[in-house]
Design a protein around this motif. Structure first.
Motif, PDB file in Angstrom:
ATOM      1  N   SER A 140      32.079  -4.776  12.728  1.00 15.43           N
ATOM      2  CA  SER A 140      31.982  -3.322  12.877  1.00 15.43           C
ATOM      3  C   SER A 140      31.511  -2.626  11.608  1.00 15.43           C
ATOM      4  O   SER A 140      31.285  -1.413  11.606  1.00 15.43           O
ATOM      5  CB  SER A 140      33.342  -2.745  13.280  1.00 15.43           C
ATOM      6  N   ASP A 141      31.346  -3.370  10.515  1.00 13.15           N
ATOM      7  CA  ASP A 141      30.961  -2.786   9.229  1.00 13.15           C
ATOM      8  C   ASP A 141      29.574  -2.146   9.330  1.00 13.15           C
ATOM      9  O   ASP A 141      28.598  -2.802   9.688  1.00 13.15           O
ATOM     10  CB  ASP A 141      30.957  -3.882   8.168  1.00 13.15           C
ATOM     11  N   ILE A 178      24.667 -10.380  15.641  1.00 19.95           N
ATOM     12  CA  ILE A 178      26.037 -10.749  15.278  1.00 19.95           C
ATOM     13  C   ILE A 178      27.035  -9.977  16.137  1.00 19.95           C
ATOM     14  O   ILE A 178      28.012 -10.524  16.662  1.00 19.95           O
ATOM     15  CB  ILE A 178      26.304 -10.458  13.785  1.00 19.95           C
ATOM     16  N   ARG A 179      26.794  -8.691  16.289  1.00 23.20           N
ATOM     17  CA  ARG A 179      27.717  -7.838  17.037  1.00 23.20           C
ATOM     18  C   ARG A 179      27.762  -8.213  18.513  1.00 23.20           C
ATOM     19  O   ARG A 179      28.844  -8.225  19.123  1.00 23.20           O
ATOM     20  CB  ARG A 179      27.307  -6.375  16.862  1.00 23.20           C
ATOM     21  N   LEU A 186      34.819 -11.228  22.700  1.00 24.02           N
ATOM     22  CA  LEU A 186      35.891 -10.274  23.000  1.00 24.02           C
ATOM     23  C   LEU A 186      35.980 -10.006  24.501  1.00 24.02           C
ATOM     24  O   LEU A 186      37.080  -9.918  25.066  1.00 24.02           O
ATOM     25  CB  LEU A 186      35.659  -8.968  22.245  1.00 24.02           C
ATOM     26  N   LEU A 187      34.837  -9.874  25.160  1.00 26.99           N
ATOM     27  CA  LEU A 187      34.841  -9.665  26.614  1.00 26.99           C
ATOM     28  C   LEU A 187      35.438 -10.867  27.326  1.00 26.99           C
ATOM     29  O   LEU A 187      36.163 -10.722  28.318  1.00 26.99           O
ATOM     30  CB  LEU A 187      33.418  -9.396  27.106  1.00 26.99           C
ATOM     31  N   HIS A 198      33.765  -0.347  19.943  1.00 30.06           N
ATOM     32  CA  HIS A 198      34.247   0.103  18.641  1.00 30.06           C
ATOM     33  C   HIS A 198      34.468  -1.071  17.685  1.00 30.06           C
ATOM     34  O   HIS A 198      34.156  -0.977  16.493  1.00 30.06           O
ATOM     35  CB  HIS A 198      35.548   0.890  18.815  1.00 30.06           C
ATOM     36  N   ALA A 199      34.981  -2.192  18.209  1.00 30.21           N
ATOM     37  CA  ALA A 199      35.234  -3.367  17.367  1.00 30.21           C
ATOM     38  C   ALA A 199      33.946  -3.980  16.843  1.00 30.21           C
ATOM     39  O   ALA A 199      33.957  -4.690  15.827  1.00 30.21           O
ATOM     40  CB  ALA A 199      36.020  -4.413  18.157  1.00 30.21           C
ATOM     41  N   CYS A 200      32.838  -3.702  17.517  1.00 27.07           N
ATOM     42  CA  CYS A 200      31.551  -4.286  17.126  1.00 27.07           C
ATOM     43  C   CYS A 200      30.622  -3.284  16.447  1.00 27.07           C
ATOM     44  O   CYS A 200      29.434  -3.569  16.255  1.00 27.07           O
ATOM     45  CB  CYS A 200      30.874  -4.904  18.347  1.00 27.07           C
TER      46      CYS A 200
END
Length: 230
Positions: A140-141, A178-179, A186-187, A198-200
């Protein structure tokens, strides 16, 4: 995760359920249920299952492996590909002639399929590796390339050139990959789309849905529920 290993025959790996990742010296491929990954013979690799995954492997004879790419690749898995893989890896006992016919049809179908951009190349330059470590740890950066370069002691122009020459893409294209890779995992673990976005690194789900659909070929919602794209 399996240990690094090789096989004497090239093979296809498919997730009948869940998500797989296949890592080689070329990079990491993410294999959701609508994709199938190819690894040539004697190519060192490791598999990792994410979530509740049903992994299927089909080994090809050398005569058919020669028709496949000489490097790892990810293809769209058509309905025909899926059914052949499930049949070859299921409980039905095919005789040798039947298996040979199914293998031929499978390879013919894959040669008509499009390769998918779901392989994340592995950086070799130490400066790119340092950037990669930061983003692997925190997808997420949103730090700019210039600021990342300042953190590792490299100029933005130098890093930008390295991304082009070594990885064949811009920094922002690579970070998006990457995201999306992280989002697939995550899914698979059952997280909802807003949380994943949001996490990505996306501030709202709509931008995430657009980027995800462009790379994966289906929306996060369809992917999460196991529905095929239209």
């Amino acid at each position: 995760m399996s240990s690094l290993h090789t096989h004497r025959r090239g093979h296809l790996v498919y997730a009948a359920r869940g998500v797989l990742s296949v890592r080689t010296e070329r990079g990491t491929s993410i294999v959701p249920a609508n994709r199938i990954a190819w690894t040539p013979a004697e190519f060192a690799h490791r598999h990792r299952a994410h979530g509740d995954t049903d992994m299927r492997i089909v080994f090809l004879p050398p005569s058919l492996s020669r028709l496949m790419p000489e490097r790892p690749a990810v293809f769209t898995a058509s309905g025909l590909t899926r059914e052949i893989v499930l049949s070859l890896t299921g409980t039905r006992d095919h005789d040798r002639a039947a298996r040979a016919r199914l293998h031929r049809v499978l390879v013919d179908d894959l040669r008509e399929a499009s390769e998918q951009p779901l392989q994340l190349p592995e950086p070799r330059d130490d400066r790119l590796r340092a950037v990669a470590r930061l983003l692997y740890e925190t997808p997420s950066d949103n730090t700019s390339l210039a600021d990342l370069g300042h953190m590792i002691g490299a100029g933005a122009r130098t890093l930008s050139r390295l991304f082009h020459t070594e990885l064949g893409m811009t920094f922002y294209e690579w970070r998006t990959q990457i995201r999306i890779h992280h989002a697939l995992l995550l899914l698979a673990d059952g997280h909802d789309i807003t949380h994943v976005a949001h996490a990505c690194g996306w501030s709202n789900p709509s931008g995430f849905i657009t980027a995800f659909t462009t790379l994966v070929g289906t929306t996060p919602g369809r992917y999460r529920t196991g529905r095929d794209p239209d």
